[in-house]
Design a protein around this motif. Structure first.
Motif, mmCIF file in Angstrom:
data_model
loop_
_atom_site.group_PDB
_atom_site.id
_atom_site.type_symbol
_atom_site.label_atom_id
_atom_site.label_comp_id
_atom_site.label_asym_id
_atom_site.label_seq_id
_atom_site.Cartn_x
_atom_site.Cartn_y
_atom_site.Cartn_z
ATOM 1 N N ASP A 1 -81.726 -88.251 -13.257
ATOM 2 C CA ASP A 1 -82.420 -87.357 -12.583
ATOM 3 C C ASP A 1 -82.334 -87.984 -11.147
ATOM 4 O O ASP A 1 -82.792 -88.874 -10.679
ATOM 5 C CB ASP A 1 -83.816 -87.313 -13.124
ATOM 6 N N PRO A 2 -81.579 -86.925 -10.305
ATOM 7 C CA PRO A 2 -81.550 -87.343 -8.743
ATOM 8 C C PRO A 2 -82.716 -87.870 -8.005
ATOM 9 O O PRO A 2 -82.541 -88.667 -7.197
ATOM 10 C CB PRO A 2 -80.630 -86.122 -8.110
ATOM 11 N N ALA A 3 -83.663 -87.137 -8.395
ATOM 12 C CA ALA A 3 -84.833 -87.620 -7.864
ATOM 13 C C ALA A 3 -85.593 -88.988 -8.269
ATOM 14 O O ALA A 3 -86.220 -89.668 -7.319
ATOM 15 C CB ALA A 3 -85.972 -86.516 -8.372
ATOM 16 N N MET A 4 -85.025 -89.709 -9.254
ATOM 17 C CA MET A 4 -85.281 -90.875 -9.763
ATOM 18 C C MET A 4 -84.204 -92.073 -9.046
ATOM 19 O O MET A 4 -84.622 -93.146 -9.175
ATOM 20 C CB MET A 4 -85.291 -90.935 -11.127
ATOM 21 N N PHE A 5 -83.135 -91.440 -8.473
ATOM 22 C CA PHE A 5 -82.124 -92.421 -8.179
ATOM 23 C C PHE A 5 -82.427 -93.643 -6.904
ATOM 24 O O PHE A 5 -82.584 -94.607 -7.462
ATOM 25 C CB PHE A 5 -81.029 -91.486 -7.291
ATOM 26 N N PRO A 6 -83.412 -93.277 -6.149
ATOM 27 C CA PRO A 6 -84.019 -94.378 -5.491
ATOM 28 C C PRO A 6 -84.927 -95.216 -6.000
ATOM 29 O O PRO A 6 -84.776 -96.394 -5.778
ATOM 30 C CB PRO A 6 -84.842 -93.634 -4.275
ATOM 31 N N ARG A 7 -85.699 -94.851 -6.939
ATOM 32 C CA ARG A 7 -86.618 -95.728 -7.755
ATOM 33 C C ARG A 7 -85.773 -96.516 -8.805
ATOM 34 O O ARG A 7 -85.997 -97.604 -8.788
ATOM 35 C CB ARG A 7 -87.668 -95.138 -8.385
ATOM 36 N N ASN A 8 -84.878 -96.097 -9.404
ATOM 37 C CA ASN A 8 -83.886 -96.604 -10.227
ATOM 38 C C ASN A 8 -83.188 -97.894 -9.365
ATOM 39 O O ASN A 8 -83.313 -98.958 -10.007
ATOM 40 C CB ASN A 8 -82.901 -95.578 -10.853
ATOM 41 N N PHE A 9 -82.523 -97.606 -8.402
ATOM 42 C CA PHE A 9 -82.054 -98.499 -7.733
ATOM 43 C C PHE A 9 -82.948 -99.754 -7.203
ATOM 44 O O PHE A 9 -82.368 -100.948 -7.184
ATOM 45 C CB PHE A 9 -81.268 -97.983 -6.209
ATOM 46 N N ALA A 10 -84.064 -99.306 -6.642
ATOM 47 C CA ALA A 10 -85.017 -100.457 -6.210
ATOM 48 C C ALA A 10 -85.368 -101.315 -7.494
ATOM 49 O O ALA A 10 -85.431 -102.317 -7.224
ATOM 50 C CB ALA A 10 -86.418 -99.620 -5.881
ATOM 51 N N ARG A 11 -85.500 -100.596 -8.711
ATOM 52 C CA ARG A 11 -85.682 -101.420 -9.816
ATOM 53 C C ARG A 11 -84.884 -102.547 -9.854
ATOM 54 O O ARG A 11 -84.863 -103.847 -10.284
ATOM 55 C CB ARG A 11 -85.731 -100.710 -11.205
ATOM 56 N N LEU A 12 -83.620 -102.099 -10.084
ATOM 57 C CA LEU A 12 -82.208 -103.086 -10.323
ATOM 58 C C LEU A 12 -82.102 -104.020 -8.803
ATOM 59 O O LEU A 12 -82.261 -105.255 -9.285
ATOM 60 C CB LEU A 12 -81.079 -102.310 -10.107
ATOM 61 N N ALA A 13 -82.412 -103.565 -7.515
ATOM 62 C CA ALA A 13 -82.348 -104.597 -6.706
ATOM 63 C C ALA A 13 -83.304 -105.502 -6.488
ATOM 64 O O ALA A 13 -83.195 -106.897 -6.637
ATOM 65 C CB ALA A 13 -82.354 -103.813 -5.337
ATOM 66 N N LYS A 14 -84.545 -105.320 -7.177
ATOM 67 C CA LYS A 14 -85.659 -106.197 -7.095
ATOM 68 C C LYS A 14 -85.570 -107.233 -8.288
ATOM 69 O O LYS A 14 -85.748 -108.615 -8.100
ATOM 70 C CB LYS A 14 -86.952 -105.416 -7.287
ATOM 71 N N LEU A 15 -84.924 -106.902 -9.323
ATOM 72 C CA LEU A 15 -84.720 -107.792 -10.365
ATOM 73 C C LEU A 15 -83.273 -108.739 -10.135
ATOM 74 O O LEU A 15 -83.101 -109.296 -11.061
ATOM 75 C CB LEU A 15 -84.609 -107.182 -11.698
ATOM 76 N N SER A 16 -82.712 -108.426 -8.822
ATOM 77 C CA SER A 16 -81.368 -109.074 -8.841
ATOM 78 C C SER A 16 -81.530 -110.099 -7.689
ATOM 79 O O SER A 16 -80.603 -110.576 -7.217
ATOM 80 C CB SER A 16 -80.450 -107.894 -8.086
ATOM 81 N N THR A 17 -82.873 -110.093 -6.943
ATOM 82 C CA THR A 17 -82.858 -111.182 -5.911
ATOM 83 C C THR A 17 -82.406 -112.468 -6.352
ATOM 84 O O THR A 17 -82.887 -113.035 -7.475
ATOM 85 C CB THR A 17 -84.493 -111.336 -5.651
#
Length: 527
Positions: A245-261
């Protein structure tokens, strides 16, 4: 119990179906291996009592129908995540697939009856050899579907590989033959009777072999040395209905980035993201319309953002999609894993070779599309296969072999034997697979680790992500339906195993040995 035995004896067709379903209960997540072995015993008994080859073949086929309908029932769940076809088609697909896959137990039962029809050890040995060959055929005929080999019944708990520890010397399909052999030993034991010590041993020993690895009394192998580079493996928990869902792309990336610190600021590491981890097209040169949903509408900007997440000196391995273009038109896609350094440059890539029929491409598209049939993965173009197992040299981060999603289930097809990797990376999107599919998928990844003597690192969208040692021990994992990460050093690989050197030729040698032994036993029985 007498009524059950009467039902079994008087209704052999129904008995064959139920025996197949019973055997499927041995796979994850139920792990009822001793009970499953009784299903194998039932099939062997039906083959032994068959009056002719037709009865033996029918028993094998009906066993397969029951077996695969239960074991592959999770496939129906995938149809609930698309809108192109009605969801009820999922259960029809399970049944139709099972009707085809049941051909392979049919071949095993038929071959066993024809070679070892005199019964006793000759039949049991013939059944073991024919089962090995039938599973090997199932792994490649019509592109293959090797899900849930019978040998998976021998795999123990996360801490103990159990009888599956012999995989370096047998391969998965020969281990399946060993499980079939154990079923035959139980059958022969039951025929001798419990008053005979040999009958008692034949009944008890196989059941203990399959159940002991799930008890704390069984010895557990020691941990493998963590001699490889540092890694961070991420499971973002992105549900399937949010993934595309393109509307969820920013949130999905934020999840990945937060867990990748990084654990420590500026600490370099190998960062591992799952299949479907990035919705952006990362390569340049596609028509502009392809980049409309990209971050920044530009592949360079998208890669730069990923490079920042990888961090100084780090490399990110992530699932992505590459496109194939002809004359300015997009004509195909590739399910890829892309390696990106801290500067946003692509430093390696792998394209999935073993694609899922009706999932990633639609066979006979010109015939099926007018009937309203489509593939499960959204999109109107088909994915194209890559060249096969490859080893990516990532410098200080090691030599990695990549197997995307269900590619990991194909025994003997996961590593480049001429350019052996130091570990296998298995990014996957198991959000399609319901509650039974993910643990079964993980079990087969463990079997690849043991066979090849290589650690396997699995990063999935929704679970089960795991770090698997070459012994098959699951060092760490993130459960289903939650976000999480695993940090550590990649376990050291073992020296190449016999299976790593010979591949499925080793399994076929075991099949030949069982069949020769069956012929010898048959001749001795004659006289």
């Amino acid at each position: 119990m007498p009524r059950a035995l009467d039902l079994y004896r008087n209704h052999p067709r129904l008995a064959a179906l139920l025996c197949g379903a019973l055997t499927a209960a041995g796979f994850a997540p139920l792990h009822l291996a001793p009970l499953a072995l009784l299903g194998v015993v039932g099939l062997l008994d039906l083959v032994a009592r068959a009056a002719n080859w037709k009865q033996a073949a029918l028993a094998g086929w009906l066993f397969g129908v029951g077996h695969f309908c239960i074991g592959n029932g999770w496939i129906a769940t995938a149809f609930t995540y698309q809108a192109a076809m009605p969801a009820w088609l999922g259960w029809l697909a399970v049944v139709l697939l099972s009707l085809y896959l049941a051909v392979y137990p049919l071949l095993a039962a038929l071959g066993a009856w024809m070679i070892g029809r005199r019964g006793g050890p000759a039949l049991v040995l013939a059944f073991a050899g024919c089962w090995i060959i039938s599973e090997w055929l199932r792994s490649w005929v019509f592109t293959g579907f090797a899900w849930n080999p019978l040998g998976a019944l021998a795999l123990g708990s996360f801490a103990r590989p159990g009888l599956a520890a012999v995989l370096p010397f047998t391969g998965t399909y020969a281990l399946s033959g060993v499980v079939a052999l154990l079923g035959g030993v139980v059958m022969l034991g039951l025929r001798r009777g419990l008053r005979d010590w040999r009958g008692m041993a034949g009944l008890v020993a196989p059941l203990l072999l399959l159940s002991a690895p799930f008890t704390p009394l069984a010895p557990a192998p020691g941990p493998s040395p963590a001699a490889g580079p540092a890694f961070t493996l991420v499971q973002p928990w992105i549900p399937q209905d949010e993934l595309n869902d393109p509307a969820m792309f920013p949130r999905n990336f934020a999840r990945l980035a937060k867990l990748s610190t990084p654990l420590a600021p500026g600490e370099p590491r190998l960062l591992l993201w799952p299949e479907s981890g990035v919705p952006d097209y990362l390569r340049e040169g596609y028509p502009e319309i392809a980049y409309l949903d990209n971050f920044g509408a530009d592949p360079i900007i998208a890669r730069t953002r990923l490079g920042r997440v990888a961090g100084p000196g780090g490399v990110l391995l992530t699932g992505a999609t590459d496109l194939e273009e002809q004359d300015g038109r997009i004509v195909g896609a590739r399910n890829a894993v892309t390696a990106i350094d801290a500067g946003g440059a692509i430093v390696g890539s792998y394209a999935k070779a073993h694609l899922v029929p009706y999932g990633e491409y639609l066979p006979m598209r010109s015939l099926l599309t007018p009937l309203g049939l489509s593939r499960l993965v959204p999109g109107s173009i088909d994915f194209w296969p890559g060249p096969g197992p490859q080893t990516l040299d990532l410098g200080q981060w090691g030599r990695v072999g990549v197997q995307v999603c269900y590619e990991i289930i194909f025994s003997g097809q996961v590593a480049d034997r001429e350019n052996r990797p130091a570990f296998l990376f298995n990014p996957s999107n198991d959000g399609w697979f319901g509650s039974w599919g993910p643990p079964q998928h993980l079990a087969q990844a463990r079997m690849r680790a043991i066979e090849e003597g290589l650690p396997v690192l699995r990063a999935t969208t929704t679970g089960i992500s795991a770090v698997i040692e070459p012994s098959g021990v699951v060092r760490n994992f993130v459960p289903r339906n939650q976000g999480g990460r695993i940090d550590g050093a990649i376990p050291a690989a073992l020296p190449p195993t016999p299976f790593a050197r010979l591949g499925n030729m080793l399994a076929l040698l075991w099949a030949a040995a069982f069949l020769v032994a069956s012929v010898v036993a048959s001749r001795r029985a004659r006289g």
